[in-house]
Design a protein around this motif. Structure first.
Motif, PDB file in Angstrom:
ATOM      1  N   LEU A  26       0.780  -1.234   0.000  1.00 24.82           N
ATOM      2  CA  LEU A  26       0.000   0.000   0.000  1.00 24.82           C
ATOM      3  C   LEU A  26       0.815   1.289   0.000  1.00 24.82           C
ATOM      4  O   LEU A  26       0.290   2.346  -0.357  1.00 24.82           O
ATOM      5  N   ASP A  27       2.059   1.230   0.389  1.00 25.33           N
ATOM      6  CA  ASP A  27       2.838   2.436   0.620  1.00 25.33           C
ATOM      7  C   ASP A  27       4.109   2.436  -0.225  1.00 25.33           C
ATOM      8  O   ASP A  27       4.911   1.494  -0.142  1.00 25.33           O
ATOM      9  N   GLU A  28       4.289   3.481  -1.010  1.00 26.19           N
ATOM     10  CA  GLU A  28       5.466   3.557  -1.886  1.00 26.19           C
ATOM     11  C   GLU A  28       6.767   3.599  -1.101  1.00 26.19           C
ATOM     12  O   GLU A  28       7.765   2.995  -1.513  1.00 26.19           O
ATOM     13  N   ASP A  29       6.772   4.288   0.041  1.00 28.75           N
ATOM     14  CA  ASP A  29       8.000   4.361   0.840  1.00 28.75           C
ATOM     15  C   ASP A  29       8.372   2.989   1.397  1.00 28.75           C
ATOM     16  O   ASP A  29       9.547   2.612   1.386  1.00 28.75           O
ATOM     17  N   ALA A  30       7.385   2.244   1.877  1.00 27.02           N
ATOM     18  CA  ALA A  30       7.653   0.901   2.411  1.00 27.02           C
ATOM     19  C   ALA A  30       8.151  -0.020   1.305  1.00 27.02           C
ATOM     20  O   ALA A  30       9.070  -0.815   1.515  1.00 27.02           O
ATOM     21  N   ALA A  31       7.559   0.101   0.112  1.00 27.25           N
ATOM     22  CA  ALA A  31       8.011  -0.716  -1.022  1.00 27.25           C
ATOM     23  C   ALA A  31       9.437  -0.335  -1.408  1.00 27.25           C
ATOM     24  O   ALA A  31      10.258  -1.203  -1.694  1.00 27.25           O
ATOM     25  N   ALA A  32       9.735   0.963  -1.385  1.00 30.81           N
ATOM     26  CA  ALA A  32      11.075   1.426  -1.750  1.00 30.81           C
ATOM     27  C   ALA A  32      12.135   0.926  -0.771  1.00 30.81           C
ATOM     28  O   ALA A  32      13.268   0.637  -1.180  1.00 30.81           O
ATOM     29  N   GLU A  33      11.757   0.781   0.488  1.00 29.26           N
ATOM     30  CA  GLU A  33      12.710   0.294   1.498  1.00 29.26           C
ATOM     31  C   GLU A  33      13.212  -1.112   1.196  1.00 29.26           C
ATOM     32  O   GLU A  33      14.301  -1.486   1.637  1.00 29.26           O
ATOM     33  N   VAL A  34      12.419  -1.895   0.472  1.00 29.20           N
ATOM     34  CA  VAL A  34      12.840  -3.257   0.130  1.00 29.20           C
ATOM     35  C   VAL A  34      13.169  -3.401  -1.362  1.00 29.20           C
ATOM     36  O   VAL A  34      13.241  -4.515  -1.875  1.00 29.20           O
ATOM     37  N   GLY A  35      13.341  -2.256  -2.044  1.00 36.63           N
ATOM     38  CA  GLY A  35      13.854  -2.306  -3.405  1.00 36.63           C
ATOM     39  C   GLY A  35      12.864  -2.210  -4.545  1.00 36.63           C
ATOM     40  O   GLY A  35      13.232  -2.429  -5.700  1.00 36.63           O
ATOM     41  N   PHE A  36      11.613  -1.862  -4.264  1.00 33.70           N
ATOM     42  CA  PHE A  36      10.617  -1.740  -5.331  1.00 33.70           C
ATOM     43  C   PHE A  36      10.313  -0.275  -5.609  1.00 33.70           C
ATOM     44  O   PHE A  36      10.377   0.560  -4.715  1.00 33.70           O
ATOM     45  N   LYS A  37       9.947   0.018  -6.852  1.00 31.89           N
ATOM     46  CA  LYS A  37       9.596   1.392  -7.221  1.00 31.89           C
ATOM     47  C   LYS A  37       8.178   1.742  -6.768  1.00 31.89           C
ATOM     48  O   LYS A  37       7.877   2.904  -6.515  1.00 31.89           O
ATOM     49  N   ARG A  38       7.333   0.713  -6.701  1.00 29.57           N
ATOM     50  CA  ARG A  38       5.931   0.910  -6.314  1.00 29.57           C
ATOM     51  C   ARG A  38       5.510  -0.255  -5.418  1.00 29.57           C
ATOM     52  O   ARG A  38       6.177  -1.294  -5.389  1.00 29.57           O
ATOM     53  N   PRO A  39       4.375  -0.114  -4.729  1.00 28.57           N
ATOM     54  CA  PRO A  39       3.868  -1.248  -3.944  1.00 28.57           C
ATOM     55  C   PRO A  39       3.647  -2.480  -4.834  1.00 28.57           C
ATOM     56  O   PRO A  39       3.474  -2.352  -6.048  1.00 28.57           O
ATOM     57  N   ILE A  40       3.651  -3.649  -4.220  1.00 27.46           N
ATOM     58  CA  ILE A  40       3.464  -4.899  -4.971  1.00 27.46           C
ATOM     59  C   ILE A  40       2.082  -5.487  -4.695  1.00 27.46           C
ATOM     60  O   ILE A  40       1.495  -5.258  -3.637  1.00 27.46           O
TER      61      ILE A  40
END
Length: 113
Positions: A26-40
């Protein structure tokens, strides 16, 4: 073969319905913390979508068993291609990106209703 665009809104709705509110979905920042550009997308969302898409085209069948192995996640705002290969009472299922990367693969067991 069927294509489905996975939207952030669909993922938000699934998260609310399933109560799986993990930030990576749900959160772009949380996704970015694990290497994704956007949520999965949620794996179970994709599994349910595969079943729904198949059954929408095969109304006389019922899925009695299914298995799906996830190979990689898919970020929201991407197209997923659902490919179904029928073989008697089994249906092979492959989910890929538009670039051809395999997201998940598995099979359904089906019967006529």
């Amino acid at each position: 073969m069927m294509k489905k665009f996975i939207t952030a809104e669909a993922i938000r709705q699934y998260a609310a319905a399933s109560q799986d509110l993990a930030a990576i979905h749900l959160d772009e920042d949380a996704a970015a913390e694990v290497g994704f550009k956007r949520p999965i997308a949620h794996g179970m969302y994709l599994m349910g979508l595969a079943q729904s898409l198949y059954l929408a085209e095969h109304r006389a069948q019922w899925i009695t068993r299914y298995e799906l192995k996830f190979h990689q996640p898919i970020e929201v705002d991407n197209v997923v291609i659902f490919d179904f290969v029928e073989d008697d009472c089994a249906v092979k299922v492959i989910l890929t990106t538009e670039a051809g990367d395999v997201i998940a693969s598995g099979a359904f067991s089906v019967k006529e209703v």
